[in-house]
Design a protein around this motif. Structure first.
Motif, PDB file in Angstrom:
ATOM      1  N   ALA A  62       1.008  -1.371  -0.297  1.00 41.03           N
ATOM      2  CA  ALA A  62      -0.275  -0.085   0.003  1.00 41.03           C
ATOM      3  C   ALA A  62       1.165   1.154   0.129  1.00 41.03           C
ATOM      4  N   SER A  63       0.244   2.246  -0.639  1.00 40.84           N
ATOM      5  CA  SER A  63       0.739   3.312  -1.008  1.00 40.84           C
ATOM      6  C   SER A  63       1.003   3.936   1.237  1.00 40.84           C
ATOM      7  N   ASP A  64       2.225   5.059   1.622  1.00 35.78           N
ATOM      8  CA  ASP A  64       2.410   5.600   2.659  1.00 35.78           C
ATOM      9  C   ASP A  64       1.146   6.908   2.813  1.00 35.78           C
ATOM     10  N   PRO A  65       0.160   6.668   3.870  1.00 35.04           N
ATOM     11  CA  PRO A  65      -0.835   8.367   4.157  1.00 35.04           C
ATOM     12  C   PRO A  65       0.664   9.483   3.979  1.00 35.04           C
ATOM     13  N   GLU A  66       1.063   8.905   5.477  1.00 40.10           N
ATOM     14  CA  GLU A  66       2.725  10.704   4.991  1.00 40.10           C
ATOM     15  C   GLU A  66       2.546  10.888   3.585  1.00 40.10           C
TER      16      GLU A  66
ATOM     17  N   LYS B  40      -4.118   3.218   8.309  1.00 42.70           N
ATOM     18  CA  LYS B  40      -2.728   3.349   8.134  1.00 42.70           C
ATOM     19  C   LYS B  40      -1.992   4.862   8.660  1.00 42.70           C
ATOM     20  N   ASP B  41      -3.803   5.905   8.714  1.00 43.72           N
ATOM     21  CA  ASP B  41      -3.290   7.572   9.428  1.00 43.72           C
ATOM     22  C   ASP B  41      -2.710   7.263  10.823  1.00 43.72           C
TER      23      ASP B  41
END
Ligand SMILES: [Fe+2]
Ligand SMILES: [Fe+2]
Lengths: 95, 344
Positions: A62-66, B40-41
């Motif tokens: 998954a891509s990183d939300p940050e 994931k936040d």
């Protein structure tokens, strides 16, 4: 004593032919065959699907939300990719 | 509903300074803007812990909730009622599965939640510690218990945490049938013989007050409500939801020709609400502490089921290991997904 969990699977369902598979949730199963059978019982008790995929959650990258800002930033200033960017006189038809 | 805010008194975890005020402010800003928070936040540890507690209690309630109704599957009066009851109980099992999955996205393993339930450390809704003595109880549960659940769960569909909100959408779609089949049982009994009407009234007498308690302590006594509301985990207070439930349910009882077991219940013309008499909270807290009529029996049934299923889990794990050695992993099934991947 805590037993180890069976691996986690993500479940994707095609609700009817012609539509794409869509993520609906996850479940634990000992193997892929069992994951399909559990997905049938957990997610399609009311004919919600005609086809299912299961994939081990650990295999999803998954891509990183940050990093979402920098990752999607390049598309932000490219409004010319949308048809509404172009001014066409009203008299011109079929365009 | 099934979440009652059971063991939060005085233990509400607070955001720590270490997490950074700026970050916390940004998080609250997203909540205020009605954005969903995804697994994931970044989230404050207290938000995570509050959700883990609430979602796991909710999941346990669905699972334990299968027991009182399961008690009548073999004794349902007709084949139709039996098929319906099996389907309903199976749905509750499904609800438990959706919710355990949602809790796991917050970082707690399923096995750990199971240990918490079986050890008695975890709480579940007080309502499931009451016995199902007659067939009418199955009607009363669907009508009142699932009815109260719906009242509580509909606002949870807009909860700020994405996976919980999505699980609740799925659950709410399924709950309506639960309530309607229960009401239909009550309707059939209330139109039946004198003994059948008496049975329906008796079930209402026993389930009414415990159903009102499902909404949790009164607002004056539930100190966690404020923070949960700010985080948009909760949208309405316990008393607000309880009042709504009373307002919609009393006319349904009238339709059935049954009497709500509350001498003080009356219609208040000024506020346009039914006003109920006081709830006996000592009963609620006694059941929560483990001293309800069926607390022990429920946990023992879960433990027995877990032990009885051990050989199945071991066999499945052994089978999975052996077939992994014998063949390329997930042959056949992965092929389907792979081939379709390009088209997705
Ligand atoms: Fe449920
Ligand atoms: Fe239900």
């Amino acid at each position: 004593m805590t037993e180890a969990d069976w691996p986690l699977f993500e479940v994707f369902i095609r609700s009817r032919s012609g539509l794409e598979h869509k993520h609906v949730g996850s479940l634990h199963a000992a193997d892929a065959r069992m994951a399909i059978e559990h997905a049938r019982d957990v997610y399609t008790r009311r004919q919600e699907g005609v086809s299912m995929w299961v994939v081990r959650s650990a295999d999803i990258i998954a891509s990183d939300p940050e990093e979402a800002d920098s990752l999607f930033e390049p598309a932000r200033d490219k409004v010319y990719r949308h048809p509404t960017f172009y001014a066409i006189p009203d008299e011109v038809k079929n365009l | 509903m099934y979440t009652q805010g059971l063991d939060t008194h005085g233990k509400e975890p607070l955001p720590t300074a270490a997490e950074g005020e700026a970050r916390a402010a940004r998080f609250q800003g997203r909540i205020d803007a009605e954005e969903k928070i995804e697994p994931k936040d970044w989230m404050p540890e207290a938000y995570r812990q509050t959700l883990i507690r609430q979602i796991s209690q909710h999941a346990h309630s669905e699972i334990v909730g299968m027991l009182p109704e399961g008690n009548w599957i073999t004794r349902a009066p007709t084949l139709k009622r039996k098929a319906v009851l099996i389907a309903k109980v199976q749905d509750e099992g499904g609800h438990g599965m959706y919710l355990y999955s949602a809790a796991e996205t917050l970082g707690i393993p399923r096995a750990q939640m199971l240990v918490q339930l079986l050890s008695g450390a975890a709480k579940y809704s007080s309502i499931f510690n009451y016995p199902t003595l007659t067939w009418a109880d199955i009607g009363a549960i669907g009508w009142l218990v699932d009815g109260a659940a719906i009242m509580n769960q509909i606002p949870l569909c807009r909860c700020s945490y994405g996976p919980y909100a999505r699980a609740m959408v799925r659950i709410c779609k399924e709950e309506s049938f639960h309530q309607r089949q229960g009401f239909e049982i009550m309707l059939t009994l209330s139109q039946g013989s004198h003994a059948q009407r008496a049975m329906a009234q008796d079930a209402l007498n026993r389930w009414w007050w415990p159903s009102l308690m499902m909404f949790g302590p009164s607002d004056a006594d539930s100190m966690h409500t404020g923070q949960s509301m700010r985080w948009k985990i909760k949208r309405f207070s316990n008393d607000e939801l309880r009042q709504r439930f009373i307002d919609v349910t009393v006319p349904q009882a009238h339709f059935l020709g049954l009497t709500i077991p509350d001498d003080e219940l009356h219609w208040d013309e000024a506020t346009q609400h039914y006003r109920a008499g006081p709830i006996d909270w000592s009963e609620f807290y006694a059941v929560l502490k483990g001293n309800g009529p069926c607390n022990r029996e429920r946990l023992e049934a879960r433990r027995r089921a877990h032990e009885a299923g051990r050989w199945v889990r071991e066999a499945a794990a052994a089978h999975a290991q052996r077939s992994q050695r014998a063949a390329p992993p997930v042959a056949g099934v992965a092929g389907v997904a792979g081939a379709a991947g390009a088209a997705a």
